[in-house]
Design an enzyme around this catalytic site. Structure first.
Site, mmCIF file in Angstrom:
data_model
loop_
_atom_site.group_PDB
_atom_site.id
_atom_site.type_symbol
_atom_site.label_atom_id
_atom_site.label_comp_id
_atom_site.label_asym_id
_atom_site.label_seq_id
_atom_site.Cartn_x
_atom_site.Cartn_y
_atom_site.Cartn_z
ATOM 1 N N ASN A 1 2.082 3.830 14.292
ATOM 2 C CA ASN A 1 3.180 4.398 13.512
ATOM 3 C C ASN A 1 3.286 5.909 13.694
ATOM 4 O O ASN A 1 4.391 6.465 13.756
ATOM 5 C CB ASN A 1 3.027 4.032 12.032
ATOM 6 N N LYS B 1 5.241 6.587 4.832
ATOM 7 C CA LYS B 1 4.023 6.598 3.986
ATOM 8 C C LYS B 1 2.758 6.456 4.848
ATOM 9 O O LYS B 1 1.701 6.990 4.488
ATOM 10 C CB LYS B 1 4.088 5.550 2.878
ATOM 11 N N THR C 1 0.875 -1.190 0.000
ATOM 12 C CA THR C 1 0.000 0.000 0.000
ATOM 13 C C THR C 1 0.905 1.230 0.000
ATOM 14 O O THR C 1 0.935 1.984 0.969
ATOM 15 C CB THR C 1 -0.919 0.009 1.237
ATOM 16 N N LEU D 1 4.721 -6.453 12.780
ATOM 17 C CA LEU D 1 6.082 -6.999 12.755
ATOM 18 C C LEU D 1 7.067 -5.975 12.200
ATOM 19 O O LEU D 1 6.685 -5.060 11.464
ATOM 20 C CB LEU D 1 6.155 -8.329 12.001
ATOM 21 N N ARG E 1 14.177 0.949 0.975
ATOM 22 C CA ARG E 1 13.023 1.786 0.612
ATOM 23 C C ARG E 1 12.948 2.977 1.575
ATOM 24 O O ARG E 1 12.988 2.822 2.779
ATOM 25 C CB ARG E 1 11.728 0.958 0.662
ATOM 26 N N CYS F 1 7.347 1.831 5.651
ATOM 27 C CA CYS F 1 6.085 1.865 6.409
ATOM 28 C C CYS F 1 5.794 3.224 7.049
ATOM 29 O O CYS F 1 4.822 3.885 6.680
ATOM 30 C CB CYS F 1 6.091 0.779 7.488
HETATM 31 N N1 LIG Z 1 7.571 -4.394 5.730
HETATM 32 C C1 LIG Z 1 7.133 -4.473 6.986
HETATM 33 O O1 LIG Z 1 7.904 -4.665 7.926
HETATM 34 C C2 LIG Z 1 5.660 -4.325 7.291
HETATM 35 C C3 LIG Z 1 5.225 -4.484 8.619
HETATM 36 C C4 LIG Z 1 3.870 -4.351 8.905
HETATM 37 C C5 LIG Z 1 2.984 -4.018 7.890
HETATM 38 N N2 LIG Z 1 3.447 -3.835 6.627
HETATM 39 C C6 LIG Z 1 2.475 -3.510 5.589
HETATM 40 O O2 LIG Z 1 2.304 -4.684 4.804
HETATM 41 C C7 LIG Z 1 1.993 -4.326 3.461
HETATM 42 C C8 LIG Z 1 2.992 -5.008 2.548
HETATM 43 O O3 LIG Z 1 4.260 -4.448 2.810
HETATM 44 P P1 LIG Z 1 5.604 -5.226 2.432
HETATM 45 O O4 LIG Z 1 6.705 -4.459 3.062
HETATM 46 O O5 LIG Z 1 5.463 -6.683 2.738
HETATM 47 O O6 LIG Z 1 5.633 -5.007 0.854
HETATM 48 P P2 LIG Z 1 6.510 -5.823 -0.178
HETATM 49 O O7 LIG Z 1 6.571 -4.988 -1.392
HETATM 50 O O8 LIG Z 1 7.776 -6.274 0.473
HETATM 51 O O9 LIG Z 1 5.661 -7.143 -0.464
HETATM 52 C C9 LIG Z 1 4.417 -7.151 -1.117
HETATM 53 C C10 LIG Z 1 4.368 -8.361 -2.059
HETATM 54 O O10 LIG Z 1 3.047 -8.442 -2.617
HETATM 55 C C11 LIG Z 1 3.160 -8.790 -3.989
HETATM 56 N N3 LIG Z 1 1.934 -8.381 -4.662
HETATM 57 C C12 LIG Z 1 1.594 -7.148 -5.120
HETATM 58 N N4 LIG Z 1 0.346 -7.164 -5.631
HETATM 59 C C13 LIG Z 1 -0.120 -8.428 -5.476
HETATM 60 C C14 LIG Z 1 -1.349 -9.064 -5.807
HETATM 61 N N5 LIG Z 1 -2.358 -8.396 -6.349
HETATM 62 N N6 LIG Z 1 -1.478 -10.390 -5.531
HETATM 63 C C15 LIG Z 1 -0.454 -11.079 -4.963
HETATM 64 N N7 LIG Z 1 0.728 -10.529 -4.642
HETATM 65 C C16 LIG Z 1 0.887 -9.220 -4.873
HETATM 66 C C17 LIG Z 1 4.419 -8.077 -4.451
HETATM 67 O O11 LIG Z 1 4.957 -8.669 -5.606
HETATM 68 C C18 LIG Z 1 5.332 -8.210 -3.235
HETATM 69 O O12 LIG Z 1 6.155 -9.362 -3.302
HETATM 70 C C19 LIG Z 1 2.026 -2.806 3.409
HETATM 71 O O13 LIG Z 1 0.729 -2.306 3.617
HETATM 72 C C20 LIG Z 1 2.903 -2.440 4.599
HETATM 73 O O14 LIG Z 1 2.645 -1.142 5.071
HETATM 74 C C21 LIG Z 1 4.760 -4.010 6.289
#
Ligand SMILES: NC(=O)c1ccc[n+]([C@@H]2O[C@H](COP(=O)([O-])OP(=O)(O)OC[C@H]3O[C@@H](n4cnc5c(N)ncnc54)[C@H](O)[C@@H]3O)[C@@H](O)[C@H]2O)c1
Length: 441
Positions: free
Chosen positions: A214, A269, A86, A154, A335, A266
């Site tokens: 956050n 944004k 997101t 996490l 990032r 995170c």
């Molecule tokens: N990175 C963190 O530590 C963390 C912690 C808590 C929450 N979040 C939240 O989790 C969400 C994901 O973040 P992230 O860091 O894992 O992102 P990321 O980019 O590392 O991973 C997202 C994955 O989803 C895949 N993807 C995209 N569109 C898709 C679809 N339609 N179907 C299936 N797969 C799809 C992408 O290819 C990618 O591998 C965000 O909202 C973020 O804010 C992240």
């Protein structure tokens, strides 16, 4: 139980492993061929401590598989955890929810019978209710799709430990979703029975639980960095000030490390998305987060200014060595990395920038080819006019400043993380400049 995890990135991959670790059969769905290719071979798609071992273990046990097919996902399970990105919108503060919309419609349109979709991505308040309506619009006749939201807390670099032992689970449920709650209580039972608190809320409160956490953390970081700026202007000492604050039980010591500020994919944004959502909802009170963001960005500029000062007023043609590229230690994720933002500004000001990072250099080479990547943290200093310490990897704090003094052209150090021992570096002959102190002449 059988569950899917949609999106197997920094959140989804560790979460999928943690669900397999408590005995569920997990199917990960991933659209990136590169990520899917690695995971399907039992390999981690990125550098995260313990992830390679966990993926290999659960892949070998048969509890964890991966696919690119939503048909397979819909046929495999009727509980789906959505972990897709997101990011901040191009040209706006709000969140880009296109991946969420795509995942929800892809699942809902293939549902048959009961189907529970649980969003785990961080989203602006109001998204889950809208996704519930979107799912209902796309569900075939006879299918009953429920959308719940359970944001995750996490942290990268400790994601496997955090996923295995969450600080809390919060779940937002639409009205009349008793069956969904019972299903999720069964999925999460090994965690709740081990003492993890489960908070059941409405959809909006669950979404806000993540945004609020956050925003609060960002506020603490920018608060102490605002005090650091005041220390710089007044000759006070941020380290001792923070220590004094930490003794107040109403304040505590957490997140009171001054320095280059927060980054990553995170917190920045998420606070911008909260500002945008506050505006849409007519809530000016959350506008203060603009200042939190601005204070954070100003710390990066301050470090560039200190580097310029160390180079006698101009960076043009000077060589600057950087320790650190990742947005924080323990990860290869760059990032919205504060270190890379500083690197970009130095390069734009005409400096030649040499950078070391224990893990992130492969990504830096791809994303910022104008930077000179050096695999050795001592050699990166060769001929440098100034060294900037930007990501506080432990090996930098352990480095011996006496041994390093022969390396650079001038022994000048800007410690933007405040984790190097100022006395040791000064005793070894370096001109040490930290953030949150009066300027060293
Ligand atoms: N990175 C963190 O530590 C963390 C912690 C808590 C929450 N979040 C939240 O989790 C969400 C994901 O973040 P992230 O860091 O894992 O992102 P990321 O980019 O590392 O991973 C997202 C994955 O989803 C895949 N993807 C995209 N569109 C898709 C679809 N339609 N179907 C299936 N797969 C799809 C992408 O290819 C990618 O591998 C965000 O909202 C973020 O804010 C992240």
């Amino acid at each position: 139980m059988k569950v899917t995890v949609i999106g197997c990135g920094r959140l989804g991959a560790p979460y999928a492993c943690s669900l397999a670790a408590i005995g569920h059969e997990v199917l990960g769905v991933e659209v990136s061929p590169a990520v899917l290719g690695r995971l399907s071979q039992g390999l981690a798609p990125f550098d995260e401590r313990g992830l390679g071992e966990a993926v290999a273990e659960h892949h070998a046990s048969g509890l964890l598989r991966f696919t690119g097919s939503y048909e397979e996902a819909a046929a495999f399970a009727d509980v789906h955890f959505v972990c897709v990105p997101t990011p901040q919108q191009d040209g706006g503060l709000g969140a880009d929810l296109s991946a969420i919309e795509s995942a929800i419609t892809s699942l809902a349109s293939r549902a048959s019978g009961r189907c529970l979709i649980v969003g785990k991505s961080s989203v602006p308040v109001g998204t889950a209710a809208r996704m519930g309506r979107l799912a209902a619009d796309h569900a075939p006749d006879g299918a009953q799709v429920t959308v719940a939201w359970s944001p995750d807390f996490l942290r990268e670099s400790t994601s496997l430990e955090d996923a295995a032992r969450p600080t809390r689970i919060i779940v937002g449920l639409p009205t009349c979703a008793g069956q969904a709650e019972a299903t999720l209580r069964r999925v999460w039972a090994p965690w709740t029975e081990a003492g993890v608190p489960l908070v059941v809320a409405d959809l909006a409160t669950a979404e806000l639980a993540k945004s609020a956490a956050n925003a609060f953390l960002a506020t603490k970081v920018s608060f102490i960095n605002a005090m650091a700026a005041l220390c710089e202007a007044s000759g006070a000492d941020i380290h001792t000030l923070a220590e004094s604050l930490a003794h107040d039980p109403r304040i505590g010591s957490a997140m009171l490390d001054s320095g280059l500020g927060f980054g990553g994919s995170c917190i920045p944004k998420d606070i911008r998305a909260l500002i945008a959502r506050g505006r849409q909802l007519g809530v000016p009170e959350v506008g203060f987060l603009h200042q939190i963001d601005a204070i954070n960005i100003r710390r990066r500029r301050r470090v560039v200014a200190l580097a310029r000062q160390a180079c006698d007023g101009s960076l043009a043609g000077r060589r600057v060595a950087l320790w650190g590229a990742a947005f924080k230690p323990g990860t290869d994720d760059v990032r919205d990395s504060p270190a890379l933002a500083v690197a970009a500004d130095l390069h734009a000001a005409g400096a030649s920038v040499a950078i070391h990072d224990p893990r992130a250099l492969p990504t830096v080479r791809r994303q910022a080819p104008e930077l000179e990547c050096v695999d050795d943290f001592e050699r990166v200093l060769d001929g440098a006019d100034v060294l900037l310490h930007l990501t506080h990897w432990p090996q930098y704090a352990d480095a011996d400043p006496e041994l390093l003094i022969a390396k650079p052209a001038q022994y000048r150090l800007v410690d933007a993380r405040g984790t190097l021992d100022a006395r040791r570096w000064t005793d070894a002959g370096w001109v040490y400049q930290g953030l949150g102190y009066a300027l060293t002449s």
